[in-house]
Design a protein around this motif. Structure first.
Motif, PDB file in Angstrom:
ATOM      1  N   ILE A  45       0.860  -1.183   0.000  1.00  0.00           N
ATOM      2  CA  ILE A  45       0.000   0.000   0.000  1.00  0.00           C
ATOM      3  C   ILE A  45       0.894   1.230   0.000  1.00  0.00           C
ATOM      4  O   ILE A  45       1.687   1.431   0.928  1.00  0.00           O
ATOM      5  CB  ILE A  45      -0.954   0.015   1.219  1.00  0.00           C
ATOM      6  N   GLY A  46       0.787   2.025  -1.049  1.00  0.00           N
ATOM      7  CA  GLY A  46       1.557   3.252  -1.164  1.00  0.00           C
ATOM      8  C   GLY A  46       0.767   4.446  -0.665  1.00  0.00           C
ATOM      9  O   GLY A  46      -0.250   4.307   0.021  1.00  0.00           O
ATOM     10  N   GLU A  47       1.218   5.630  -1.033  1.00  0.00           N
ATOM     11  CA  GLU A  47       0.630   6.860  -0.499  1.00  0.00           C
ATOM     12  C   GLU A  47      -0.491   7.384  -1.400  1.00  0.00           C
ATOM     13  O   GLU A  47      -1.666   7.157  -1.144  1.00  0.00           O
ATOM     14  CB  GLU A  47       1.736   7.890  -0.282  1.00  0.00           C
ATOM     15  N   ALA A  48      -0.117   8.049  -2.475  1.00  0.00           N
ATOM     16  CA  ALA A  48      -1.094   8.604  -3.411  1.00  0.00           C
ATOM     17  C   ALA A  48      -0.454   8.643  -4.797  1.00  0.00           C
ATOM     18  O   ALA A  48       0.774   8.703  -4.908  1.00  0.00           O
ATOM     19  CB  ALA A  48      -1.521  10.012  -2.984  1.00  0.00           C
ATOM     20  N   PRO A  49      -1.256   8.613  -5.843  1.00  0.00           N
ATOM     21  CA  PRO A  49      -0.675   8.638  -7.193  1.00  0.00           C
ATOM     22  C   PRO A  49       0.079   9.934  -7.462  1.00  0.00           C
ATOM     23  O   PRO A  49      -0.286  10.996  -6.962  1.00  0.00           O
ATOM     24  CB  PRO A  49      -1.906   8.558  -8.105  1.00  0.00           C
ATOM     25  N   GLY A  50       1.128   9.829  -8.263  1.00  0.00           N
ATOM     26  CA  GLY A  50       1.842  10.993  -8.769  1.00  0.00           C
ATOM     27  C   GLY A  50       1.417  11.272 -10.204  1.00  0.00           C
ATOM     28  O   GLY A  50       0.442  10.700 -10.705  1.00  0.00           O
ATOM     29  N   TYR A  51       2.164  12.122 -10.876  1.00  0.00           N
ATOM     30  CA  TYR A  51       1.827  12.541 -12.246  1.00  0.00           C
ATOM     31  C   TYR A  51       1.715  11.355 -13.199  1.00  0.00           C
ATOM     32  O   TYR A  51       0.726  11.200 -13.916  1.00  0.00           O
ATOM     33  CB  TYR A  51       2.875  13.543 -12.753  1.00  0.00           C
ATOM     34  N   TYR A  52       2.744  10.497 -13.226  1.00  0.00           N
ATOM     35  CA  TYR A  52       2.757   9.392 -14.194  1.00  0.00           C
ATOM     36  C   TYR A  52       1.670   8.362 -13.895  1.00  0.00           C
ATOM     37  O   TYR A  52       1.074   7.782 -14.798  1.00  0.00           O
ATOM     38  CB  TYR A  52       4.143   8.723 -14.237  1.00  0.00           C
TER      39      TYR A  52
END
Length: 196
Positions: A45-52
């Motif tokens: 589980i990561g944080e939040a989506p980035g641009y890509y």
């Protein structure tokens, strides 16, 4: 079994596609629901989506994602075979800022559904935002990383450094973040291999 997971997860993804619970729905290009394969053994589980991620609709596809793939690969894990990957938030916060509490709350139902459907045995909490979503603590990730915590559905959770943090800390010296990450991922592999 895999098909049953995929079907249930797809139902949740469809709900997520229509989500307008917070203002991030107005600025997203895509929801970023998941990557990897539905798996009862290992979830990250990561944080939040980035641009890509926002552009492609898949988590961890930028430079941090490429490093994550290398980290997994060095102990024989593959995104195509061994791990299910999702984020705390399914939409990108503008300028990659930290998610707001109300955004995390609005998105929590989707994350909880992913965890409930798969009931993974190991959950890797990648970065501070993911850690704080599951562990009530004031301690930073440097103090928490590499330790096992009790998780939902009898899972074991381990906080790990986010690969974007590792990209900013290039040293591989003993005690450096990259060196510590190597210790952590070897421990994850050890516990994974002990599972029936």
């Amino acid at each position: 079994m895999q098909d049953a997971f995929s079907e249930k997860l797809e139902q949740v993804r469809q709900e997520c596609l229509r989500c307008d619970r917070c203002s991030l729905c107005k600025t997203r290009t895509n929801i970023v629901f998941s990557g990897g394969v539905p798996n009862q053994k290992l979830m990250l589980i990561g944080e939040a989506p980035g641009y890509y991620e926002d552009q492609r609709g898949i988590p961890f596809v930028g430079k941090a994602g490429q490093l994550l793939d290398k980290i997994l690969d060095c102990v024989g894990f593959s995104r195509d075979r061994d791990i299910y990957i999702c984020n705390t938030l399914k939409c990108r916060p503008p300028e990659n800022r930290d998610p707001l509490p109300e955004e995390k709350a609005a998105c929590r139902e989707y994350l909880d559904a992913q965890v409930e459907i798969l009931k993974p045995r190991i959950i890797l909490l990648c970065g501070r935002v993911a850690v704080n979503s599951f562990i009530d603590t004031k301690l930073g990730i440097t103090k928490l990383r590499g330790k096992w915590f009790e998780g939902p559905y009898y899972s074991k959770m381990m906080p790990i450094f986010h690969p974007s943090y590792l990209l900013r800390n290039d040293s591989r010296e003993k005690g450096s973040p990259k060196w510590l990450m190597w210790q952590d991922i070897k421990e994850v592999r050890r516990v994974y291999d002990q599972m029936d």
